[in-house]
Design a protein around this motif. Structure first.
Motif, short mmCIF file in Angstrom:
data_model
loop_
_atom_site.label_atom_id
_atom_site.label_comp_id
_atom_site.label_asym_id
_atom_site.label_seq_id
_atom_site.Cartn_x
_atom_site.Cartn_y
_atom_site.Cartn_z
N HIS C 152 -17.14 4.56 -54.64
CA HIS C 152 -18.25 4.33 -53.70
C HIS C 152 -17.79 3.47 -52.54
O HIS C 152 -16.92 2.63 -52.69
CB HIS C 152 -19.42 3.67 -54.41
N SER C 156 -22.50 1.24 -48.84
CA SER C 156 -23.62 1.78 -49.61
C SER C 156 -23.89 0.93 -50.84
O SER C 156 -25.05 0.66 -51.18
CB SER C 156 -23.31 3.21 -50.07
N ALA C 160 -27.30 -1.06 -51.54
CA ALA C 160 -28.04 -0.77 -52.77
C ALA C 160 -28.35 -2.06 -53.52
O ALA C 160 -29.48 -2.30 -53.96
CB ALA C 160 -27.24 0.18 -53.65
N ASP D 187 -30.05 7.41 -42.76
CA ASP D 187 -28.90 7.89 -43.53
C ASP D 187 -28.43 6.83 -44.51
O ASP D 187 -28.14 7.13 -45.68
CB ASP D 187 -27.74 8.24 -42.58
N VAL D 188 -28.37 5.60 -44.03
CA VAL D 188 -27.94 4.50 -44.90
C VAL D 188 -28.87 4.38 -46.10
O VAL D 188 -28.44 4.19 -47.24
CB VAL D 188 -27.89 3.18 -44.11
N ALA D 191 -28.14 7.14 -48.52
CA ALA D 191 -26.83 6.94 -49.14
C ALA D 191 -26.93 5.90 -50.25
O ALA D 191 -26.40 6.08 -51.36
CB ALA D 191 -25.80 6.51 -48.09
N ALA D 192 -27.60 4.81 -49.95
CA ALA D 192 -27.76 3.77 -50.97
C ALA D 192 -28.55 4.31 -52.16
O ALA D 192 -28.26 4.00 -53.32
CB ALA D 192 -28.46 2.55 -50.37
N PHE D 195 -26.29 6.27 -54.31
CA PHE D 195 -25.47 5.34 -55.09
C PHE D 195 -26.23 4.89 -56.32
O PHE D 195 -25.72 4.90 -57.44
CB PHE D 195 -25.11 4.12 -54.24
#
Lengths: 203, 203, 203, 203
Positions: C152, C156, C160, D187-188, D191-192, D195
């Motif tokens: 990863h 990201s 997260a 997008d971020v 993406a997170a 994840f």
DNA sequence: CATGAATGAGAGTTCATTCAT
DNA sequence: GATGAATGAACTCTCATTCAT
């Protein structure tokens, strides 16, 4: 319909109450000193109430400014009873001067106050001022047609006439005749006015 | 005595510093906006300091008003180089109008601002205004002596002249010529002035 | 110099007094309710006084926001004593959650409050938030280097992690765990946190 | 009974009118800006009228909050068409995030706004939130039954999932992603999210 | 001489809510 | 049921001036 009518009348009455109070403040205090709060106090309502009738302070000023022009315009119309153009013009000027003397707070709003509140320039090219000035121009045109102000254009002559009477009353209202004893100031004003009329009016 | 002298000089310097700063604010901001705090900020002293040199805000305004008259008086003197009385007078008026156009903040203080601030009536019968007006009267007397303004008293003629030029510039400064495109306003002013001079000046 | 020093100290003390009072209001009242007047009342000074120390309300909020980030950053640094990257990260998250629980008013300012007052977007790209986030990213990078979060990208993973802890504390602070008895809420938060760490952290 | 029925229907219609107007204000203005008067203006009734249908402003907010949950619940149901539990859950989260992006004013009311206004704690243990959360728990239970989230209790797993998606959208909505260019923020977020799902979901 | 902290009064404006009609 | 006038309290902010230091 009568309920609505009554409400409308009440509403108008209240607006008038506010405007009258504002105008009175205009006289006693100095212009920059009138405040929404003072108006509210004077009419014995809360400050918020005023905003039910006027959007903001400027709107009050603008309304008063219009009332002033209406009153002035009506007084101006009196000259119509005079037929001879030059006599009519002479009377025209006297009415102007007397209006300023008797309604200083209105005159202030119409021709002296800084324009911010009244937004003179934005609002329809200052319709109020225009109409008044045009009525003067008509009178001057009649004079021209009858041989007065020979060889002058109506616009310059009108501007000159207006400038003159405005000058004299605003010196008076803003207390710039302090070198003349108060009790003589009005006489001086009318004497100067005569000087102006006799000289410029010669056929 | 020399210590006292220096102190006096320092004091005057400081007063001037304050007055200059105030004037600058007068120009950039609008009149009602200048505040003691802003003046203090500009000269980089504390608000309290100003009160060591001036009793209050009004005194500052009065002093500026005097400075304005001094400057105006000096400009007025330029007419002395002209010998022919009527030509001199014509130039006199032009200087007046131009002074107002170029120094609106001064003109404001001298002839428009409400008298409360500058305490015109109390202070020595408005000496500043008097001196200026008398200088004009002299010029008009010269005209009378040379056959102009026949059969008129010097006082009325002078008041009329002053009223006229004051009227024209104060309509301009307070934006009451909104019916005329900005770029033409100055021309209109001088055209009306010519109208006035030609008519009143006739021998 | 000592006079100036004392004055500086006094000034700082006063600023702190104001900030402390503001912060306390933040806790008791709800954010939109704090007002300059209430702050003034709390410190027993007049409203105007506050303006001697802060330009306006926003500046107070911004200052508090910075204090919050400073305190948070200091607490965050404690993780540096832990060497094993994943254990360090686990502690990192716990510190975050505990900070929010123990300093709800600060957390509010940092991550929840509408940005208007703080002007997050304008001020240097939200430097305060950035620095904090970058410190987290470092930690996650160390984990990646040690085989955690396989395959990863660090960004990201960091987003997260942050999202998760922010989510859990802001549900708590804004009372969206109402279906859970108050006394169990903290346990639930940490249990969910463990769930997150165990699953995402797997080598 | 039919008269009462009609009256009830009228009453509901009016309530809806008020709520719709309020919501529109919520969207255009910022939350703290909506006022009873503005709502009244929008529906072209008098301010007093609103109080015939809602006890006070808070009640309006609470009602909107309920409408928000209804809409959200309906969108949530769409996942039912997906059979595979983990794919269903993945879609579940996406729906959540998209709902927040597309209905920020609703999301605000549901999960961010201070509870005072909506009285979450008093009203029936926050039924709205509960129902939504339980629907999520069901989905997670299905996942557990199919071997995902091994060895975790359904409650912690559900809280974790919710915390995560809430965290990501509330950072976004409250502009705490200022370090990321606006155009990349969505997008971020996704993406997170990926994840999170990949890691936690591993069988 | 100079400071600068502090104030009290005041500015315009908005608000949720009430209540007689 | 609906009105809409009215309020009192609140808001942020600016001001001229004073005074202990």
């Amino acid at each position: 319909m009568s309920i609505k009518d009554r409400k409308d009348r009440d509403r108008e009455k209240m607006k008038k109450l506010i405007l009258d109070a504002s105008l009175k403040l205009f006289i006693s205090e100095d212009y920059s000193r009138i405040s929404m709060r003072k108006i509210a106090e004077k009419i014995e309502y809360s400050p918020g109430t005023i905003y039910l009738y006027f959007k903001n302070k400027d709107e009050i000023l603008y309304e008063l400014h219009n009332m002033a022009f209406d009153k002035f315009y009506r007084e101006q119309q009196k000259v119509n009873s005079i037929k001879e153009p030059f006599e009519k013009l002479r009377e025209h000027g006297k009415i102007y001067i007397n209006f300023a003397i008797n309604n200083p707070e209105y005159y202030e709003l119409m021709f002296i106050m800084n324009a911010t509140g009244i937004e003179i320039e934005k609002k329809s090219n200052w319709y109020a001022g225009k109409r008044t000035f045009e009525f003067l121009m008509q009178n001057i045109q009649e004079c021209l047609d009858n041989g007065y102000f020979k060889s002058h254009d109506v616009f310059s002559a009108s501007m000159a006439m207006w400038s003159f009477v405005h000058g004299i009353v605003s010196l008076y209202l803003r207390k710039r005749m302090a070198m003349i004893p108060s009790e003589n100031q009005k006489d001086v004003m009318f004497a100067a006015y005569e000087f102006f009329m006799i000289n410029t009016g010669k056929k």
